[in-house]
Design a protein around this motif. Structure first.
Motif, short mmCIF file in Angstrom:
data_model
loop_
_atom_site.label_atom_id
_atom_site.label_comp_id
_atom_site.label_asym_id
_atom_site.label_seq_id
_atom_site.Cartn_x
_atom_site.Cartn_y
_atom_site.Cartn_z
N UNK A 151 -23.53 55.94 -13.32
CA UNK A 151 -24.21 56.31 -12.07
C UNK A 151 -25.05 57.56 -12.28
N UNK A 152 -25.98 57.79 -11.35
CA UNK A 152 -26.82 58.99 -11.37
C UNK A 152 -27.03 59.47 -9.95
N UNK A 153 -27.26 60.76 -9.81
CA UNK A 153 -27.54 61.33 -8.50
C UNK A 153 -28.46 62.53 -8.67
N UNK A 154 -29.11 62.93 -7.58
CA UNK A 154 -29.96 64.12 -7.58
C UNK A 154 -29.61 64.96 -6.35
N UNK A 168 -25.54 54.75 -5.23
CA UNK A 168 -24.69 53.77 -4.54
C UNK A 168 -24.00 54.44 -3.36
N UNK A 169 -23.58 53.65 -2.37
CA UNK A 169 -22.83 54.23 -1.25
C UNK A 169 -21.54 54.90 -1.70
N UNK A 225 -19.70 62.21 -3.77
CA UNK A 225 -20.40 63.47 -3.99
C UNK A 225 -20.48 64.28 -2.70
N UNK A 226 -20.76 63.61 -1.57
CA UNK A 226 -20.84 64.31 -0.29
C UNK A 226 -19.48 64.83 0.15
N UNK A 271 -28.97 60.40 1.23
CA UNK A 271 -29.72 59.15 1.16
C UNK A 271 -29.20 58.31 0.00
N UNK A 272 -28.99 57.03 0.25
CA UNK A 272 -28.67 56.08 -0.81
C UNK A 272 -29.96 55.39 -1.21
#
Length: 202
Positions: free
Chosen positions: A35-38, A53-54, A60-61, A70-71
């Protein structure tokens, strides 16, 4: 001892001359799969999470603080010396440069040791002298340990948000305010294993 999970990969942190600061998490190995996130903090202080992803967004949240979540599709391309990222409204291109003395020092520590919470906790007082944290309490009653194993400086970057230029590469100043610590003020990419102690199962 509570349950612990690991996110193993890279964190890229940089600032832009428009005041937007970006923290990219690229995790080929995690309890949620690759997975990745910003994490984005705009010049006005608005904090936005862009997650692939949800499930990742929820996790993370629940660990960090945001004003908006935002997804969106998050695509990270890595080649020697280059990163290319698309995440909803954000487009980012980065050229990665040399390994500074700290990066060489980090590489002298065997990775199995560098990833352990005990070693990370030992380093935390020294990291605080530089204004950084390797261990701390996160949201949801969680505890985090950042086991950093390598570091490279960022040579250049270009970024847009909804097509608008975010400006040139800049320091991460002021520090981002997602959790108990920030990324290094100098734009950089770190090889890291993030261990998270959970109060509830993931």
């Amino acid at each position: 001892m509570g349950e612990r999970v690991r996110f193993d990969g890279w964190i890229l942190g940089l600032g832009t001359t428009s005041g937007t600061r970006l923290v990219v998490g690229y995790w080929p190995r995690s309890p949620l799969g690759p997975v990745s996130d910003v994490m984005v903090e705009r010049a006005d202080g608005n904090r936005v999470l862009l997650a692939a992803t949800p499930e990742l967004a929820s996790f993370v949240a629940g660990t960090y603080s945001f004003d908006e979540v935002r997804v969106v599709p998050v695509e990270v391309g890595r080649a020697p010396g280059h990163w290319v990222l698309r995440a909803g409204p954000l487009a980012l291109r980065v050229r990665v440069g040399r390994r500074p003395p700290l990066g060489w020092a980090l590489r002298t520590v065997p990775s199995p040791l560098a990833r352990t919470p005990a070693w990370v906790s030992l380093l935390d007082p020294f990291a605080r002298v530089a204004g950084l944290r390797t261990r701390g309490t996160a949201g949801g009653g969680r505890t985090e340990w950042y086991g950093v194993q390598d570091l490279h400086l960022i040579r250049s970057a270009s970024a847009t948000w909804d097509g608008a230029d975010l400006g040139g590469l800049a320091r991460v100043d002021p520090p981002v305010r997602f959790g108990f610590g920030s990324v290094p003020p100098t734009p950089s990419v770190v090889r890291v294993t993030t261990t998270i102690g959970l109060s509830t199962p993931v």
